[in-house]
Every structure is written in C-alpha cells, then in structure tokens.
Design an enzyme around this catalytic site. Structure first.
Site, PDB file in Angstrom:
ATOM      1  N   GLY A  22       0.824  -1.206   0.000  1.00 61.81           N
ATOM      2  CA  GLY A  22       0.000   0.000   0.000  1.00 61.81           C
ATOM      3  C   GLY A  22       0.858   1.255   0.000  1.00 61.81           C
ATOM      4  O   GLY A  22       1.948   1.297  -0.588  1.00 61.81           O
ATOM      5  N   GLY A  23       0.357   2.247   0.719  1.00 59.55           N
ATOM      6  CA  GLY A  23       1.050   3.537   0.763  1.00 59.55           C
ATOM      7  C   GLY A  23       2.445   3.436   1.352  1.00 59.55           C
ATOM      8  O   GLY A  23       3.318   4.275   1.059  1.00 59.55           O
ATOM      9  N   GLY A  50      23.154  10.554 -30.683  1.00 64.24           N
ATOM     10  CA  GLY A  50      22.599  11.144 -29.474  1.00 64.24           C
ATOM     11  C   GLY A  50      23.101  10.454 -28.216  1.00 64.24           C
ATOM     12  O   GLY A  50      23.260  11.089 -27.166  1.00 64.24           O
ATOM     13  N   ALA A  51      23.354   9.163 -28.321  1.00 67.38           N
ATOM     14  CA  ALA A  51      23.815   8.422 -27.152  1.00 67.38           C
ATOM     15  C   ALA A  51      25.204   8.912 -26.711  1.00 67.38           C
ATOM     16  O   ALA A  51      25.524   8.929 -25.522  1.00 67.38           O
ATOM     17  CB  ALA A  51      23.848   6.935 -27.445  1.00 67.38           C
TER      18      ALA A  51
END
Lengths: 518, 138
Positions: free
Chosen positions: A172-173, A407-408
């Site tokens: 959960g949280g 770009g890499a």
C-alpha cells in the site's frame, strides 16, 4: 528499598518489557518465519554498544476497535541513533511483533523525529521496514502519519543519504517511503513490496499472481528497478548497507571518506590494450575494464540485475569514492533504452547530490530502436540521463572506449554537457553513426543506381567513412576529446584527472527548482 | 782451469772494449736501452692484465634487431616456435607460451606516463560544497 531504588527498578523493568516488543510468542513466530526482530536487526547493523534508543516509552493513542486494551511501550517501531564504522547514523526499525508493524500516528511521529534529527545533524537515515501497512483502526491518522514520513523523505532527499531495507511485507502507501529514499535493499523470499496485493489484483484484473511474483525482491531487482540490492539473507542485507555507507558522505556538504589503499596509482594493465575486439560488432565485458582501473578491483554495483546494458556502482580510485557509469557491450550491445536511462539518471543525480565524482566509461552504439521504446517514452527517459549529466556539477571524467554514436554519445557525459575531462582510447569511434548506417544514408542513390557494383561502392565508401570518422582524432582535433590515451594507462589518467578536479566549483543559474523531464 | 780461462776471456773482452770505447759511451747506451725497453714491456704487460681484470675486454653484445608492432617477423618466429614445439611435444601449453612470446615481442610500444600524481589539494573555502548549490532566486 529506597524510593529512588524503586524508581530505578521500575525503569529497568519497563525497559526490559519494551525490548520484548510484542512478547516472546510473537518473537518466536517471527523467528519461525526466518526473520529477525527489529532490535536484533539493529544489533547486527550498528557498532556494538553504539545504539541509543529514543521514544522507548511512546504508546499509541488509539481507542477504536479495542485498541485501548493494549498499549505496548515503543509501539511498533524502534528508533534511535548509533554508529556504523564509527560514523553516526539515525535508524528506525519497524517491529512486526507489535500489531504486525502496522503504522500508527505515534509510530510515524517516532520515525519523523529521527528523520528530522538526521537532517538537522547531517547524518544518514536508515529505515528497516517490516510492516503490514497502515493501522486500519486509526483511520485517517495512519494515513497522515505516512504523509508526514513522505514529506520528510522529500525534505531530506539530497541532504542526507536515505537508505531503506525491506525485510518483510511493505504494501500500500507504505511503499512510497522506500521509493523516495536513495537506495532500497530487499531480502529474497521474505520481503515483498506492492501497492495492491495478489487478492486485489485478482479481483480487479482477474490475474492470478503470487506475492513473490508480484512484488518479491527478485522481481523488483530485475524488472521494475524499485529494489537496488536484492540479498539472500537479512544478515547479507545489513552488511550490504554497511558496505554502501562506506562509499557515501554523511551529508551533502561533506565528501565521502578517503580510504587507505595499497593499489598504486600508476598500476598499468596491459590486458586493457587488447580488451576491445578488432571486430566492432563483437562484445567484451565492461566489468573487466572497471575491475582493472579501480582500487583493488573492488566495485559495489547498484541495480545489478536491472537494465544490465548499463552498469552503475561505486568504487574507490586512489582512495577517493567515485560513481562509475559504464555501458555494457555484452548486454544488448550496450545500447541505451528506457530502463538503462532511468537507472543511470537516478544514479548520476545521487552522485551529484552527494559530491561523488563521476567516471563514465562509454561504448554506446545508440538508443534502442522500436515501437516498444518509442511508445514507452524513450525520448523522455533518455532526456532524464541527458539532464542528469548536464546538470551535475561534480567532477565528471569520461573515457570513450569504443563506440560513441549519435545522441547516445551526447547523453553519456560528452564535453558539451560540461564533462570536465574527456578521454578516448585509440579504438574509439566518435561519430554521428556507424559506418554501415552512414554509407547507406549518404550513398543510397549511388548504390541503387548501380546494383551490379553495389557491394564495391558500399565497401569503398565504408572504408572512406571509417578512415575519416571511425577514430577519436576527429573529436580530438576539435577539442571535444581532451586526450587520446593508451588503454593500459586509464587508471592513472583517470585518477590524475580526479585529483585535478577535486577543487571544482561550478555555479548553476538561480531558480526555484529545475523541471526535470520526469 | 775453467775459471782461469773464463777470467782470461773477460779480461781479453774488457781490454778490447777499453781500446774501442775508452770513455764507455757504448756500454752506457746499451744499458740505458735495455732498462727502458724493459720498462716499456712492463707497461704493456700491466696495462693488459689490468684491462682483463677490470672487464674492459668483454665482448660487446650484438645490437638487437629493432622490432616494431607492425613487424611481421616476430609473429613468424613465434608461429615457428609454436609449430616446432607442437610437433615435438604436441601441447596447448607450448602454443600458449609461443603466443605469450609473440605478444611480448610485439608489445613493446607504449605511451609512457609519468605515473605520479603531484597534486596535493587541501580543503578550502574555494571548494566549499555549498558553493555548488543552486542559488535561491531573489
């Protein structure tokens, strides 16, 4: 017996009772599951005799659903301060023997107190999680408690190192506190993390899945990347935390401790001269390069099972703690994909926040193509790594070993992203793309026009391209590479570069905060 | 008798010498020549023996043939060694040795680095880590 003695005896008795947490039966049950109690874990984690416990007598204030019948001292968490290797740390360990470690408002107050103290005193904060979630009987108070913890995780982020260890359930949280911390450890087979458990998953999606398959250590270590270190036992987990802390500073104003080393700075490794295969499409093991250049070959890898095409972790070079980021040619040829970008970006930002210099070893053919990547926002995720490197002000030393394409190449700490010192091996190929791709684009018409001689044209143009661009000297001529170095000298050159940059200071423009492409 | 004849001969030689060289110049010249010749011979003898003992007469090693990374000869030599050893003993070990020899012979070109770091940096106000922090907007 005097009144004072009576008081002291009462104190001793209450302490002893508090130390038993939920009682001996529950401690036995915990042991039967192969798990240790909160105090046993802290005993293993901290230097002997160093632990000072706070809020041992705090009790919950809930009266709903029969909760007023029992008020165990300390509630479901043990908090305090101790030392690891003589360095101060603040700790909290959730105690599963008390109401299954479920979080009450008072528990959150205890946890928040040590988190605040860690931030004020500039010491790491370590949380050992073993909790069934929010204490339902407390209603919204438990949720408020979680939110207060999260807020402190956020305030402490980038100020002091925050480490979480999941040593039982975390659902959960509750999962968001570990997710907000810098590093998460998990114990295999006894710990799991998920927002919604298998029962809810089945009722909502019809999917049948076990706890381990849904949120076990192996899953989070290899698939989701939520877990940085998956360990076999609790002891190994706690030792792992100690090992990690040895590479980290106490806070963002300090540097990591220098470590004595007998490994000479001028140690050369001839094996590096021949580690890159002659065939550019053939892989080699980047771990061998890392092991060769760092002190004594010791490397603490982070996210070992996740996104194996990029390697991140800590090592020492000349006794100085460094963060290593390296493409792994033997996994997916070392391409950058969504997971690799996320993994490396997070690591780079951590190192930058805590003054740990970055050493980047580049052999990247580009970004992984495909619809899966594009639909999964490789653009945004790749930008995270780009952003992280561009923003980082710590010393950044980059060594391009072989491929640095397109770009890499830019993303992997190139000169224009404020890379401080960029080296390349003679085998480096820094170009817009590989020779095959470039020739296919540049001479597509010529090849198509003369299909009989297509192969000859292709080979001729490929050679021309290779001679011109597939080397480090084009970049070196323009100053994008500071020097071309012999591979066997890499250790010495990187160490000397780090020493040169030890006094680096760099200002970034005033702003409230950046807008990182999340 | 013998002694008598010998002294007679000497006396006769002395008389002859006295007649031909009454001032003794010839005798002096011969004596000086003998002494200096002996000294010259001794000079060479001692000089020679001194050089022998000090090792000056060691034979100079033949200059090594310069090998370069591009040289194919050493590779051929290594291959021949490997082949010979393999034929003789038939083992991977020898092949490995030959490979190592090949690598050694070819791996002698290096970019030499000084190998020392001379920077001795101290913490100062300059590298105060807070200076890298983002400045709050005013």
């Amino acid at each position: 017996m005097s009144i004072q003695s009576d008081h002291i005896e009462k104190l001793v008795q209450r302490r002893a009772k508090a130390r038993l947490g939920g009682g001996e039966k529950r401690i036995e049950a915990q042991h039967a599951k192969g798990k240790k109690t909160a105090r046993e874990r802290l005993e293993l984690l901290l230097d002997p005799g160093s632990f000072e416990e706070y809020d041992m007598f705090v009790q919950h204030r809930c009266t709903n659903f029969g909760m007023d019948a029992s008020h165990p001292d300390g509630d479901g968490v043990v908090t305090g301060c101790g030392t690891i290797g003589g360095r101060q740390v603040y700790v909290y360990a959730q105690d599963f023997t008390v109401s299954g470690g479920s979080l009450s408002k008072t528990m959150s107050e205890k946890i928040c107190k040590v988190m605040d103290m860690a931030r004020r005193n500039g010491a790491p904060c370590i949380g050992l999680n073993d909790s069934g979630g929010a204490r339902i009987q407390e209603g919204i108070d438990a949720l408020a408690g979680y939110a207060e913890i999260f807020e402190r995780n956020i305030l402490g982020s980038g100020v002091v190192p925050q480490i979480s260890a999941i040593m039982g359930p975390c659902a959960g949280g509750a999962v968001y506190s570990p997710a907000l911390t810098d590093f998460t450890f998990m114990v295999k087979n006894t710990s799991y993390m998920f927002l919604t458990g298998p029962a809810v998953v089945k009722s909502v999606t019809g999917e049948e899945v076990s706890q381990e398959e849904l949120g076990g250590a192996s899953v989070h270590a290899s698939k989701s990347g939520v877990c940085h270190f998956a360990c076999d036992t609790e002891e190994e987990t706690l030792e792992g935390i100690k090992a990690l802390l040895a590479f980290l500073p106490q806070n963002n104003l300090e540097t990591a401790p220098l470590v004595e080393t007998s490994d000479p700075v001028n140690r050369v490794d001839d094996a590096l001269n021949s580690i890159v295969p002659d065939n550019p499409n053939k892989a080699y093991n980047m771990y061998a390069v890392i092991g060769s250049i760092v002190d004594d070959g010791k490397f603490l890898e982070v996210h070992k099972q996740f996104a194996k095409n990029i390697i991140v972790g800590f090592a020492h070079m000349n006794g100085r703690s460094v963060g290593i980021v390296a493409n792994q040619p033997s996994e997916l040829a070392g391409v950058l994909d969504i997971n690799a970008s996320r993994k490396a970006a997070r690591f780079v930002r951590f190192c930058d926040a805590f003054n740990i210099p970055l050493v980047t070893l580049v052999d990247v053919p580009g970004f992984l193509p495909g619809t899966q990547q594009e639909y999964g926002a490789i653009i945004t995720n790749g930008a995270k790594l780009l952003y992280a490197y561009g923003e980082a002000t710590v010393p950044k030393v980059t060594v391009t070993l072989r491929k640095g394409y397109g770009g890499a190449h830019i993303v992997m700490s190139c000169k224009q992203l404020r890379g401080d010192i960029n080296y390349a091996w003679p085998s480096a190929e820094i170009a817009v793309m590989g020779a095959d791709g470039a020739v296919n684009v540049l001479y597509a018409k010529d090849i198509k026009a003369d299909p009989e001689h297509a192969k000859e044209i292709f080979e001729e143009k490929k050679k021309e391209y290779t001679d011109l661009f597939s080397n480090p000297y084009q970049a070196a001529q323009k100053g994008y590479i500071d020097d071309v170095i012999e591979p066997r000298n890499t250790r010495f050159r990187v160490i000397r570069a780090l020493e040169q940059l030890a006094g680096k200071r760099e200002e970034i423009p005033a702003k409230k905060h950046d807008n990182l492409p999340l | 008798m013998t002694t008598f004849l010998y002294s007679l001969l000497l006396t006769a030689g002395g008389d002859r010498m006295a007649q031909t060289d009454p001032h003794g110049w010839t005798l002096t010249l011969i004596s000086v020549t003998v002494v200096f010749s002996a000294l010259i011979v001794l000079y060479f003898v001692y000089n020679l023996s001194g050089n022998i003992f000090s090792g000056k007469f060691k034979r100079a090693p033949k200059p090594k043939k310069k090998r370069t990374a591009a040289s194919g000869e050493s590779a051929e030599v290594a291959a021949a060694i490997a082949l010979a050893l393999d034929m003789e003993n038939g083992g991977d070990t020898y092949a490995a040795i030959a490979t190592a020899v090949h690598l050694y012979l070819n791996d002698n070109v290096h970019d030499v680095e000084p190998g020392i770091v001379t920077i001795a940096r101290k913490e100062s106000a300059w590298n105060n880590k807070a200076l890298n922090f983002r400045k709050l907007p005013r």
